[in-house]
Scaffold this active site. Structure first.
Site, PDB file in Angstrom:
ATOM      1  N   LEU A   1       0.862  -1.176   0.000  1.00 44.66           N
ATOM      2  CA  LEU A   1       0.000   0.000   0.000  1.00 44.66           C
ATOM      3  C   LEU A   1       0.898   1.226   0.000  1.00 44.66           C
ATOM      4  CD1 LEU A   1      -2.734  -0.966   2.651  1.00 44.66           C
ATOM      5  CD2 LEU A   1      -2.960  -0.970   0.161  1.00 44.66           C
ATOM      6  N   ASP A   2       0.518   2.266  -0.739  1.00 45.60           N
ATOM      7  CA  ASP A   2       1.286   3.507  -0.758  1.00 45.60           C
ATOM      8  C   ASP A   2       1.401   4.068   0.662  1.00 45.60           C
ATOM      9  OD1 ASP A   2       1.344   3.255  -3.496  1.00 45.60           O
ATOM     10  OD2 ASP A   2      -0.344   4.615  -3.815  1.00 45.60           O
ATOM     11  N   ARG A   3       2.407   4.893   0.866  1.00 36.91           N
ATOM     12  CA  ARG A   3       2.649   5.443   2.205  1.00 36.91           C
ATOM     13  C   ARG A   3       1.429   6.192   2.741  1.00 36.91           C
ATOM     14  NH1 ARG A   3       5.372  10.189   4.156  1.00 36.91           N
ATOM     15  NH2 ARG A   3       5.976  10.752   2.037  1.00 36.91           N
TER      16      ARG A   3
ATOM     17  N   THR B   1      -1.668   5.630   1.976  1.00 40.61           N
ATOM     18  CA  THR B   1      -2.867   4.798   1.945  1.00 40.61           C
ATOM     19  C   THR B   1      -2.916   3.941   3.200  1.00 40.61           C
ATOM     20  OG1 THR B   1      -2.835   4.698  -0.468  1.00 40.61           O
ATOM     21  CG2 THR B   1      -4.093   2.994   0.662  1.00 40.61           C
TER      22      THR B   1
ATOM     23  N   HIS C   1      -0.026   2.681  -8.266  1.00 43.20           N
ATOM     24  CA  HIS C   1      -0.891   3.836  -7.997  1.00 43.20           C
ATOM     25  C   HIS C   1      -2.216   3.748  -8.766  1.00 43.20           C
ATOM     26  CE1 HIS C   1       2.229   5.645  -5.676  1.00 43.20           C
ATOM     27  NE2 HIS C   1       2.954   6.092  -6.680  1.00 43.20           N
TER      28      HIS C   1
END
Length: 240
Positions: free
Chosen positions: A101-103, A105, A189
């Site tokens: 997961l993105d930072r 998110t 993304h």
């Protein structure tokens, strides 16, 4: 855990002895003779008998509610990692995150030392659905829902598979929308790029489900727990 590795660790067999065990029908999983030496097994959901002896695995599975601001990495000099969210007694060097997961998110992330399970959950052929909830900086419309269903095309021309988009709430005063999105891909993304292709921007993004696993309604960022036997049983179709 790979069945042949489990047998090797417990019975200290040679390759020849291992082959003989399988060929002679002395390896059973859930009462059925098993011939696939690399089969992924877990003794919490499989009954594993080899040469009359029951064998037990020691894999772990943590369901983490990842906080925003935390990175999906084993180590990072600037930011807290998902493994830092675990207490010291639960941290293991062989753990890894299933996907990322993105930072910025938050939400559901599975941490395990069962590498084969993680690989299969992420394999495109399995079509494991990921469900996200997000605040969008614009009013999401029926036109957007139709575009997502047809397959969003990124600004660089990349086409996504069709996705289910649902409007959960609208804040007309701020001009924002709260949505739920289900996808079966994992492009870089992806969710953010899908909305950008529609001229909208994701404000906050949270994953609430992955395949048969979902966050509890009262789950808070930073919470985590070992998978229950019921949750692990739901993953049984992904053990091959």
């Amino acid at each position: 855990m790979r069945l042949d590795k489990l047998i090797e660790d417990n019975l200290h067999t040679s390759r020849k002895e291992m082959k003989r065990l399988f060929l002679s029908g002395q390896v059973t999983v859930d009462g059925r003779k098993e011939t696939q030496q690399n089969k992924n097994v877990d003794s919490r959901i499989h009954k594993i008998i080899v040469a009359g002896k029951e064998l037990f695995t020691n894999e772990v599975y943590y369901l983490l509610d990842k906080p925003a601001g935390v990175v999906t990495a084993n180590s990072d000099q600037k930011h807290q990692t998902v493994f830092d969210c675990l207490t010291l007694k639960d941290q293991r060097v062989d753990l890894y995150a299933v996907g990322r997961l993105d930072r910025d998110t938050s939400g559901l992330l599975l941490l395990t030392n069962n590498g084969q399970l993680g690989y299969d959950l992420l394999h495109p052929e399995k079509k494991v659905t990921k469900v996200y909830e997000a605040w969008i900086n614009d009013i999401v419309t029926a036109k957007d829902i139709a575009a997502f269903q047809a397959g969003i095309v990124f600004l660089d021309g990349t086409r996504c598979q069709g996705a289910h988009l649902e409007i959960l709430a609208t804040n007309k005063e701020k001009g924002h929308s709260f949505v739920r999105l289900a996808i079966q891909e994992g492009k870089f993304h992806q969710v953010k790029k899908m909305f950008l292709a529609c001229g909208k921007k994701v404000i906050t993004l949270r994953r609430v489900a992955m395949g048969p696993l979902s966050l509890a309604e009262n789950s808070q960022p930073g919470d985590y727990h070992l998978l229950t036997k019921k949750q692990l049983t739901l993953l049984k179709p992904y053990f091959r």
